[in-house]
Design a protein around this motif. Sequence first.
Motif, short mmCIF file in Angstrom:
data_model
loop_
_atom_site.label_atom_id
_atom_site.label_comp_id
_atom_site.label_asym_id
_atom_site.label_seq_id
_atom_site.Cartn_x
_atom_site.Cartn_y
_atom_site.Cartn_z
N ASP A 78 16.67 -69.05 3.63
CA ASP A 78 15.38 -68.56 3.14
C ASP A 78 15.33 -67.03 3.17
O ASP A 78 14.80 -66.39 2.25
CB ASP A 78 14.25 -69.13 3.99
CG ASP A 78 14.07 -70.63 3.82
OD1 ASP A 78 14.74 -71.21 2.94
OD2 ASP A 78 13.27 -71.22 4.57
N LEU A 79 15.86 -66.45 4.23
CA LEU A 79 15.91 -64.99 4.33
C LEU A 79 16.76 -64.39 3.22
O LEU A 79 16.39 -63.36 2.63
CB LEU A 79 16.45 -64.57 5.69
CG LEU A 79 15.46 -64.63 6.85
CD1 LEU A 79 16.18 -64.67 8.19
CD2 LEU A 79 14.51 -63.43 6.80
N GLU A 80 17.88 -65.01 2.93
CA GLU A 80 18.72 -64.52 1.85
C GLU A 80 17.98 -64.53 0.52
O GLU A 80 18.09 -63.59 -0.28
CB GLU A 80 20.00 -65.36 1.75
CG GLU A 80 21.00 -65.11 2.87
CD GLU A 80 22.25 -65.96 2.72
OE1 GLU A 80 22.60 -66.33 1.58
OE2 GLU A 80 22.87 -66.27 3.76
N GLN A 81 17.21 -65.60 0.28
CA GLN A 81 16.45 -65.68 -0.96
C GLN A 81 15.42 -64.55 -1.02
O GLN A 81 15.25 -63.91 -2.05
CB GLN A 81 15.76 -67.04 -1.07
CG GLN A 81 14.87 -67.19 -2.29
CD GLN A 81 15.64 -67.06 -3.60
OE1 GLN A 81 16.66 -67.71 -3.80
NE2 GLN A 81 15.16 -66.19 -4.47
N ALA A 82 14.73 -64.32 0.08
CA ALA A 82 13.73 -63.25 0.11
C ALA A 82 14.38 -61.88 -0.06
O ALA A 82 13.92 -61.05 -0.85
CB ALA A 82 12.95 -63.31 1.42
N MET A 83 15.47 -61.64 0.67
CA MET A 83 16.12 -60.34 0.62
C MET A 83 16.67 -60.03 -0.77
O MET A 83 16.73 -58.86 -1.17
CB MET A 83 17.24 -60.28 1.65
CG MET A 83 16.74 -60.20 3.08
SD MET A 83 18.09 -60.18 4.29
CE MET A 83 17.18 -59.83 5.80
N ALA A 84 17.04 -61.06 -1.52
CA ALA A 84 17.57 -60.86 -2.87
C ALA A 84 16.49 -60.36 -3.82
O ALA A 84 16.82 -59.89 -4.92
CB ALA A 84 18.15 -62.17 -3.40
N TRP A 391 13.81 -48.08 -9.55
CA TRP A 391 14.53 -48.26 -8.28
C TRP A 391 14.89 -49.73 -8.08
O TRP A 391 15.98 -50.05 -7.60
CB TRP A 391 13.68 -47.73 -7.13
CG TRP A 391 14.39 -47.64 -5.82
CD1 TRP A 391 15.50 -46.89 -5.53
CD2 TRP A 391 14.03 -48.30 -4.60
NE1 TRP A 391 15.85 -47.05 -4.20
CE2 TRP A 391 14.97 -47.90 -3.62
CE3 TRP A 391 13.00 -49.18 -4.25
CZ2 TRP A 391 14.90 -48.37 -2.31
CZ3 TRP A 391 12.93 -49.64 -2.94
CH2 TRP A 391 13.88 -49.24 -1.98
N CYS A 392 13.96 -50.62 -8.43
CA CYS A 392 14.26 -52.05 -8.34
C CYS A 392 15.46 -52.41 -9.20
O CYS A 392 16.35 -53.16 -8.76
CB CYS A 392 13.03 -52.87 -8.77
SG CYS A 392 11.69 -52.91 -7.56
N LEU A 393 15.50 -51.90 -10.42
CA LEU A 393 16.62 -52.20 -11.32
C LEU A 393 17.93 -51.70 -10.73
O LEU A 393 18.97 -52.36 -10.85
CB LEU A 393 16.39 -51.58 -12.69
CG LEU A 393 15.29 -52.21 -13.56
CD1 LEU A 393 15.28 -51.56 -14.95
CD2 LEU A 393 15.49 -53.72 -13.71
N ARG A 394 17.90 -50.54 -10.11
CA ARG A 394 19.12 -50.00 -9.49
C ARG A 394 19.64 -50.92 -8.40
O ARG A 394 20.85 -50.97 -8.13
CB ARG A 394 18.84 -48.61 -8.90
CG ARG A 394 18.60 -47.53 -9.94
CD ARG A 394 18.45 -46.18 -9.28
NE ARG A 394 18.16 -45.14 -10.26
CZ ARG A 394 18.06 -43.85 -9.97
NH1 ARG A 394 18.23 -43.44 -8.71
NH2 ARG A 394 17.80 -42.97 -10.91
N HIS A 395 18.72 -51.64 -7.74
CA HIS A 395 19.12 -52.56 -6.67
C HIS A 395 19.22 -54.00 -7.16
O HIS A 395 19.35 -54.91 -6.34
CB HIS A 395 18.15 -52.45 -5.50
CG HIS A 395 18.31 -51.19 -4.71
ND1 HIS A 395 19.23 -51.06 -3.70
CD2 HIS A 395 17.70 -49.98 -4.81
CE1 HIS A 395 19.16 -49.84 -3.18
NE2 HIS A 395 18.24 -49.17 -3.84
#
Length: 418
Positions: A78-84, A391-395
């Motif tokens: 679940d954390l991985e999904q959120a962090m993505a 910035w979101c697109l860069r990440h």
Amino acid sequence: MTQAIEQAFALAKQRFADIGIDVEAALAQLDRLPVSMHCWQGDDVRGFENPQGALTGGIQATGNYPGRARSAEELRADLEQAMALIPGPKRLNLHAIYLESEQAVDRHEIKPEHFASWVAWAKQQKIGLDFNPTCFSHELSADGFTLAHANAEIRQFWIDHCKASRKISAWFGEQLDTPSVMNIWVPDGMKDLTVDRLAPRQRLMNSLDEIISEKLNPAHHIDAVESKLFGIGAESYTVGSNEFCLGYAASRQTALTLDAGHFHPTEVISDKISTAMLYVPRLLLHVSRPVRWDSDHVVLLDDETQAIASEIVRQKLFDKVHIGLDFFDASINRIAAWVIGTRNAKKALLRALLEPVEQLKKLEIEGDYTARLALLEEQKSLPWQAVWEAWCLRHDVPAGASWLGDVRHYEQQILSQR
């Protein structure tokens, strides 16, 4: 969509350049400011020591939204999904009850090996870990006292638990090459009128002194103490008050934890940051949203969240303030709660980094409060959102609300099966 965002970003860079802001420098600084996400949002603070046990210590997670994580594997997924879906650097904040062991392990016997899977996962995710001893939801905390307990044997149990937690925290820092901030909060207090307020505080002070007596490498471990105004079941007297913890952190030169929900509803922690920094070497901030006091709602991009971020940036406290989140809402999708709250914390930091701080300080020292107010207000309508989306697109994360589609898909495929 991408082209439109890039075009808007180019225009935004020019608008901010007109007031002396280097947007690329601001984004570079934002890329160096991790936010520590809290593991307990994903499972309603149950942990894996005794996940069916009742919460105590004035802590409540309200709601029954389906899909709560039931194991460490589910929580990490679940954390991985959120962090993505969250741009920029992140950390994870663990409580001691999130250990993994095939045999029952009591709190004073926890060891680094019980968190080996978390460290392996953190290495894979390229994030740091922070830690907390868990001084609640245990049979030896049932009467509301732990480190300040009048019974020496019970008090020693909690001292040993915190000592064991420090070793785990230092191991995190050593393994992950980034210091782990270990926060000590205790629920100790009384529901009704209290006659002797001094003795419990003397015991708490002595317990903390014993806990931190072993010097640990600050490159691996940082001690922090957290105050609280009152708690459910401790409405009349809280041993670890703000005055106690500020005094302790200042006299022992530990970090001080300021939680946005741990004060009177008319108080804000943004105004406490500059005062505390005069006396303590570091601060740990628990960014939360109190509604009718310490209810730990999901962080919004509201005035206080912005004020906290602005204080960090205006005083250039980047290396002295550690930013963590603390909310647990079981009434909505738990992954969405992480994403909303963490993205809002990062938005607030970005907006603060795009402020012409030096110009505003100059106007202030010159006494031109008219221009100061005018610039502060005009700043609010500048195109910071265009910078955020770029910035979101860069990440490689969604720039707008499209991230909700990813959460819904995960809910249908994974959470609905639990």
